[in-house]
Design an enzyme around this catalytic site. Structure first.
Site, PDB file in Angstrom:
ATOM      1  CD  GLU A 102      -9.234  60.130 -41.357  1.00 39.78           C
ATOM      2  OE1 GLU A 102     -10.338  60.672 -41.206  1.00 39.78           O
ATOM      3  OE2 GLU A 102      -8.157  60.737 -41.268  1.00 39.78           O
TER       4      GLU A 102
ATOM      5  CB  CYS B  86     -16.454  58.695 -44.026  1.00 37.89           C
ATOM      6  SG  CYS B  86     -15.278  59.305 -45.253  1.00 37.89           S
TER       7      CYS B  86
HETATM    8  P1  NAP Z   1     -15.393  48.079 -40.108  1.00 34.86           P
HETATM    9  O1  NAP Z   1     -16.370  46.986 -39.977  1.00 34.86           O
HETATM   10  O2  NAP Z   1     -14.852  48.693 -38.882  1.00 34.86           O
HETATM   11  O3  NAP Z   1     -14.228  47.492 -41.013  1.00 34.86           O
HETATM   12  C1  NAP Z   1     -13.158  48.297 -41.415  1.00 34.86           C
HETATM   13  C2  NAP Z   1     -11.939  47.433 -41.661  1.00 34.86           C
HETATM   14  O4  NAP Z   1     -11.479  46.864 -40.439  1.00 34.86           O
HETATM   15  C3  NAP Z   1     -12.193  46.261 -42.597  1.00 34.86           C
HETATM   16  O5  NAP Z   1     -11.065  46.104 -43.436  1.00 34.86           O
HETATM   17  C4  NAP Z   1     -12.333  45.090 -41.637  1.00 34.86           C
HETATM   18  O6  NAP Z   1     -12.012  43.860 -42.231  1.00 34.86           O
HETATM   19  C5  NAP Z   1     -11.293  45.459 -40.609  1.00 34.86           C
HETATM   20  N1  NAP Z   1     -11.440  44.819 -39.322  1.00 34.86           N
HETATM   21  C6  NAP Z   1     -12.567  44.425 -38.699  1.00 34.86           C
HETATM   22  N2  NAP Z   1     -12.273  43.914 -37.489  1.00 34.86           N
HETATM   23  C7  NAP Z   1     -10.924  43.982 -37.342  1.00 34.86           C
HETATM   24  C8  NAP Z   1     -10.011  43.610 -36.317  1.00 34.86           C
HETATM   25  N3  NAP Z   1     -10.442  43.076 -35.173  1.00 34.86           N
HETATM   26  N4  NAP Z   1      -8.700  43.822 -36.526  1.00 34.86           N
HETATM   27  C9  NAP Z   1      -8.252  44.374 -37.654  1.00 34.86           C
HETATM   28  N5  NAP Z   1      -9.067  44.744 -38.680  1.00 34.86           N
HETATM   29  C10 NAP Z   1     -10.386  44.564 -38.512  1.00 34.86           C
HETATM   30  O7  NAP Z   1     -15.970  49.296 -40.952  1.00 34.86           O
HETATM   31  P2  NAP Z   1     -16.752  49.240 -42.351  1.00 34.86           P
HETATM   32  O8  NAP Z   1     -18.138  48.792 -42.032  1.00 34.86           O
HETATM   33  O9  NAP Z   1     -15.967  48.537 -43.399  1.00 34.86           O
HETATM   34  O10 NAP Z   1     -16.743  50.780 -42.765  1.00 34.86           O
HETATM   35  C11 NAP Z   1     -17.813  51.660 -42.547  1.00 34.86           C
HETATM   36  C12 NAP Z   1     -17.412  52.765 -41.617  1.00 34.86           C
HETATM   37  O11 NAP Z   1     -16.219  53.398 -42.079  1.00 34.86           O
HETATM   38  C13 NAP Z   1     -18.436  53.874 -41.532  1.00 34.86           C
HETATM   39  O12 NAP Z   1     -18.710  54.148 -40.198  1.00 34.86           O
HETATM   40  C14 NAP Z   1     -17.763  55.071 -42.177  1.00 34.86           C
HETATM   41  O13 NAP Z   1     -18.158  56.319 -41.669  1.00 34.86           O
HETATM   42  C15 NAP Z   1     -16.326  54.802 -41.947  1.00 34.86           C
HETATM   43  N6  NAP Z   1     -15.523  55.464 -42.963  1.00 34.86           N
HETATM   44  C16 NAP Z   1     -14.743  56.522 -42.612  1.00 34.86           C
HETATM   45  C17 NAP Z   1     -13.974  57.159 -43.557  1.00 34.86           C
HETATM   46  C18 NAP Z   1     -13.102  58.330 -43.204  1.00 34.86           C
HETATM   47  O14 NAP Z   1     -12.247  58.681 -44.011  1.00 34.86           O
HETATM   48  N7  NAP Z   1     -13.270  58.933 -42.055  1.00 34.86           N
HETATM   49  C19 NAP Z   1     -13.980  56.704 -44.875  1.00 34.86           C
HETATM   50  C20 NAP Z   1     -14.779  55.621 -45.191  1.00 34.86           C
HETATM   51  C21 NAP Z   1     -15.544  55.001 -44.223  1.00 34.86           C
HETATM   52  P3  NAP Z   1     -13.146  42.866 -42.768  1.00 34.86           P
HETATM   53  O15 NAP Z   1     -13.892  43.604 -43.832  1.00 34.86           O
HETATM   54  O16 NAP Z   1     -12.374  41.718 -43.288  1.00 34.86           O
HETATM   55  O17 NAP Z   1     -14.005  42.551 -41.590  1.00 34.86           O
END
Ligand code: NAP
Length: 525
Positions: free
Chosen positions: A255, A294
């Site tokens: 997602e 999101c």
């Molecule tokens: P993110 O930076 O991609 O982080 C998401 C998760 O991935 C965090 O738990 C992060 O951990 C982890 N992560 C980062 N690098 C990783 C790696 N190399 N291996 C494994 N895990 C890793 O995203 P975000 O900034 O938290 O979230 C915002 C985005 O989420 C927005 O674009 C939004 O649209 C999207 N979103 C989508 C939905 C949906 O249902 N479609 C819902 C909510 C949000 P750390 O925090 O420890 O770095």
């Protein structure tokens, strides 16, 4: 204070100083998290062996009852969760309710829905398949729960709902859960898991949590497991390409981000109920959770003759919204969750300004109520207007993860369809129209690029569930840049945690295997 991780049925502290979690209003440090030095391979093995075995020994209805008990525990601690949401995410009461109450509602929905699967432990899928001239040799499809772990890597914006909307269908399926919440807001997820573990509802190993970096977590997934990721497209690509995920063909659900649309039909002119409903919903989407959803509306399409009036109406409502410290009476819009998110949102807004003019807000120097701009993470809600259509460089691509949206006029339905589709795949589009002829052309023209289309007219009025509100009984997910994932949709969500297979053999063997299995058709019922 460093938060504990729950792995191998024990509460464990990560090594080192840990990463601080901050209050986005004051900048004050709240707690720390660390995953350093933890044996995540052992945690996965324990979850599979202990948690998975114990869950699979239960029936669907027994596991559904556990979900109901979890909902009760969370309801009992709701006040503490609102407090953590306020302190760690800067949530207003309405924002915290969206996350926390959404989580409880989703659990209750699955607790109710799961009962229909009764005492079964697997599902039979369809009828017998004829394979020989007589019925001496036939086929029967089944859906069997995975014997691995459901690994959830979650985003920062829904620390409560983000866990339970995934955990409810996984646990109901009999699959143990290991959640890694996003670091900046991990506290609420950790506290909920702590409360549920303390209540002794689930068998040991059925729920685990690791707070802090994912470290080597994905090195330990294999063919039995499923990885469900919510977050940015960049991280999603890294997860999909992780060597263990590739080597073992691990099922991955993504997602990701989305530039969702709100569309005023040709009939939604000022003075109509449809116009007013659109204005109300756009403002709600811009301000609830400060636009950190999101599903939030990012692009608003209106007939060319109506677009300016729409922008003015939205701006007028936004001007009445107080932005500031959610502890202060009358504040309706809180901060983003961190200074990093504030910087990313302002950077995105600057790109949108290359395509569009500001109609309201978006002042990087604005002063929030009862908060110091030097340490807090506020973004003033912003509405932009872009008349470049498909020539816009950024509006159709950049998801500003904050209270920012852009109005785009359209000349005719063909131009509208082209621009909505230009979003590259979205979670949701909402349409404000009572024009049946327009809707019956427009919806199929955009449907393959959306997970959900919500249509509102004057008859439905305020009874709709909301553009950004994800109902557990309806599909959540979207194609393309939205990640290509599918979640929820009632019992349909169980399919991700089951493996479909077919057994070919004699009819009495197939009769025996089907004994006590529930009908997989119930998943779509
Ligand atoms: P993110 O930076 O991609 O982080 C998401 C998760 O991935 C965090 O738990 C992060 O951990 C982890 N992560 C980062 N690098 C990783 C790696 N190399 N291996 C494994 N895990 C890793 O995203 P975000 O900034 O938290 O979230 C915002 C985005 O989420 C927005 O674009 C939004 O649209 C999207 N979103 C989508 C939905 C949906 O249902 N479609 C819902 C909510 C949000 P750390 O925090 O420890 O770095």
């Amino acid at each position: 204070m460093k938060l504990n991780n729950h792995l191998c049925g024990q509460w464990l502290q990560g090594a080192g100083e840990g990463v601080p979690l901050l209050d986005p209003v004051s900048g004050e440090e709240l707690v720390r998290v660390s995953s350093e030095g933890l044996d995540l391979g052992a945690a996965m093995a324990y979850a599979r062996d202990q948690g998975g075995s114990a869950l699979r020994a239960m029936s669907y209805e027994q596991r559904a009852a556990c979900l109901g008990q979890i909902a009760e525990v969370l309801s009992a601690n709701r006040e503490a969760y609102f407090d953590i949401s306020l302190r760690n995410s800067g949530s207003t009461a309405a924002d915290a309710g969206f996350d926390v109450d959404g989580a409880i509602f989703t659990l209750k929905t699955y607790a109710r829905a799961g009962k229909v699967l009764g005492a079964a432990r697997q599902l039979k899928d369809g009828g017998r398949v004829a394979l020989a001239k007589t019925d001496v040799f036939q086929g029967q499809h089944f859906l069997t729960p995975l014997q691995g772990v459901a690994v959830f890597i979650n985003a920062f914006n829904f620390p409560a709902w983000g866990l339970w909307e995934k955990a409810a269908p996984a646990l109901l399926s009999g699959v143990p859960v290991l959640v890694k919440p996003a670091t900046p807001t991990a506290w609420l997820t950790q506290r909920m898991v702590e409360d549920v573990v303390a209540a002794g509802i689930l068998p040991p190993g059925a729920i685990s949590i690791v707070c802090g970096g994912a470290r080597d977590l994905l090195d330990h997934v294999d063919a039995r497991d499923v990885v469900s990721f919510t977050g940015s497209a960049d991280t999603a690509a890294r997860i999909r390409n992780h060597p263990a995920v590739v080597a073992h063909s691990v099922r991955v659900n993504v997602e990701a981000d989305s530039v969702n649309s709100a569309v005023l039909g040709p009939d939604a002119v000022p003075g109509t109920a449809e116009f007013d409903l659109a204005v109300k919903e756009v403002v709600r989407e811009l301000t609830i959770k400060s636009g950190q959803k999101c599903t939030a509306i990012r692009r608003i399409f209106a007939p060319a003759a109506v677009a300016t009036a729409l922008a003015d109406a939205v701006a007028a409502r936004l001007s009445g919204m107080t932005v500031g410290n959610p502890r202060t009476e009358g504040v309706r819009v809180g901060p983003l969750v961190s200074r990093a998110q504030q910087a990313a949102a302002l950077e995105g807004l600057a790109k949108l300004k290359l395509d569009a003019r500001l109609v309201f807000g978006g002042d990087p120097d604005f002063v929030p109520v009862d908060a110091d701009p030097a340490v807090s993470a506020f973004v003033q809600p912003a509405l932009l207007f872009c008349d470049k259509g498909l020539d816009a460089q950024y509006v159709h691509d950049v998801e500003v993860f904050g209270p920012v949206a852009t109005v785009l006029p359209y000349a005719d339905p063909a131009a509208l369809v082209a621009m909505v589709r230009r979003g590259g795949g979205s979670l949701v589009a909402s349409v404000y129209s009572a024009d049946a002829a327009f809707l019956c052309e427009f919806i199929p023209a955009i449907a393959d690029m959306h997970g959900r289309v919500m249509v509102v007219d004057g008859v439905i009025g305020n009874q709709h569930t909301g553009h950004g509100n994800v109902m557990p009984t309806c599909l959540h997910g979207g194609p393309g840049r939205a990640g290509g994932g599918e979640e929820l949709g009632g019992l349909r969500a169980l399919a991700m945690y089951h493996r479909r297979h077919v057994v070919q053999g004699g009819s009495s063997l197939l009769d025996a295997l089907c004994e006590g299995a529930a009908d997989a058709a119930l998943l779509g019922a």
